[in-house]
Design an enzyme around this catalytic site. Structure first.
Site, PDB file in Angstrom:
ATOM      1  N   ILE A  89       0.824  -1.214   0.000  1.00 17.68           N
ATOM      2  CA  ILE A  89       0.000   0.000   0.000  1.00 17.68           C
ATOM      3  C   ILE A  89       0.861   1.268   0.000  1.00 17.68           C
ATOM      4  CG2 ILE A  89      -0.226  -0.032   2.525  1.00 17.68           C
ATOM      5  CD1 ILE A  89      -3.146   1.046   2.097  1.00 17.68           C
ATOM      6  N   CYS A  90       0.312   2.313  -0.589  1.00 15.95           N
ATOM      7  CA  CYS A  90       0.828   3.678  -0.547  1.00 15.95           C
ATOM      8  C   CYS A  90       2.213   3.794  -1.190  1.00 15.95           C
ATOM      9  CB  CYS A  90       0.795   4.192   0.891  1.00 15.95           C
ATOM     10  SG  CYS A  90       0.796   5.979   1.047  1.00 15.95           S
ATOM     11  N   HIS A  91       3.264   4.074  -0.412  1.00 14.32           N
ATOM     12  CA  HIS A  91       4.627   4.160  -0.941  1.00 14.32           C
ATOM     13  C   HIS A  91       5.310   2.788  -0.967  1.00 14.32           C
ATOM     14  CE1 HIS A  91       4.021   8.455  -0.201  1.00 14.32           C
ATOM     15  NE2 HIS A  91       5.027   8.658  -1.037  1.00 14.32           N
TER      16      HIS A  91
END
Length: 188
Positions: A117-119
């Protein structure tokens, strides 16, 4: 679902990556809690054992959590599934840890479910496993994903051949629901 939520993943072993500093707390705790509550055996894995300090909104220090095993003492064969949280500093640190990147590469290449998820997709780019895959991430990583041969899309959650990706903490409900589905299906 035919199984109770407490036993849905009872035969599944999951590695949850955690950097020494900078992993986004909710992106670490919520998926970890979801798979733990569903009966999975969960190890928190990082560069070295000890404490991993999380953050909120990338900038505010938050809680510390125990890193139970180091990347050097585990292998992809030890786990049925992997979760990699975001957090700009945490994800950037994880992608510089050769043993963690290799563990992730072997896991993805073995076709085992991997939730990022995300970065966190920076680690996938570093592991050279996004070529030909469709995924999402925090919007600032789209050029990195494309340069690595992946197709980046702006969607809440994307599943491509066992690779589960989401954009940010706002997507955690969908991300966690998809983790349960994909990790459960892989264990059948």
């Amino acid at each position: 679902m035919s199984q109770s939520s407490e036993s849905q993943l009872e035969d599944v072993t999951v590695a949850v990556f955690l950097a020494q500093e900078g992993s986004e707390e909710v992106e670490f705790t919520e998926p970890k809690d979801v798979v733990t509550d569903a009966g999975a055996t969960v190890d928190v894995v990082g560069h070295e054992t000890g404490e991993g300090r999380t953050v909120n909104n990338d900038l505010e220090e938050s809680e510390s959590y125990e890193i139970e095993k180091s990347f050097d003492e585990v292998s992809a064969d030890d786990y049925d599934a992997v979760i990699v949280p975001g957090g700009t500093v945490g994800a950037d640190t994880l992608r510089t840890r050769e043993a963690g990147v290799e563990l992730l590469r072997e896991h993805v290449e073995a076709g085992k479910p991997t939730a990022v998820i995300c970065h966190g997709p920076w680690t996938l780019v570093e592991a050279d496993v996004v070529d030909g895959k469709t995924l999402t991430s925090y919007h600032s990583l789209q050029t990195d994903v494309r340069n690595a041969g992946g197709e980046w899309v702006d969607e809440e959650v994307v599943v491509d051949d066992g690779l589960i990706t989401s954009r940010n903490p706002d997507d955690l409900d969908a991300f966690c629901e998809t983790i349960l589905e994909e990790f459960g299906a892989a264990s059948e």
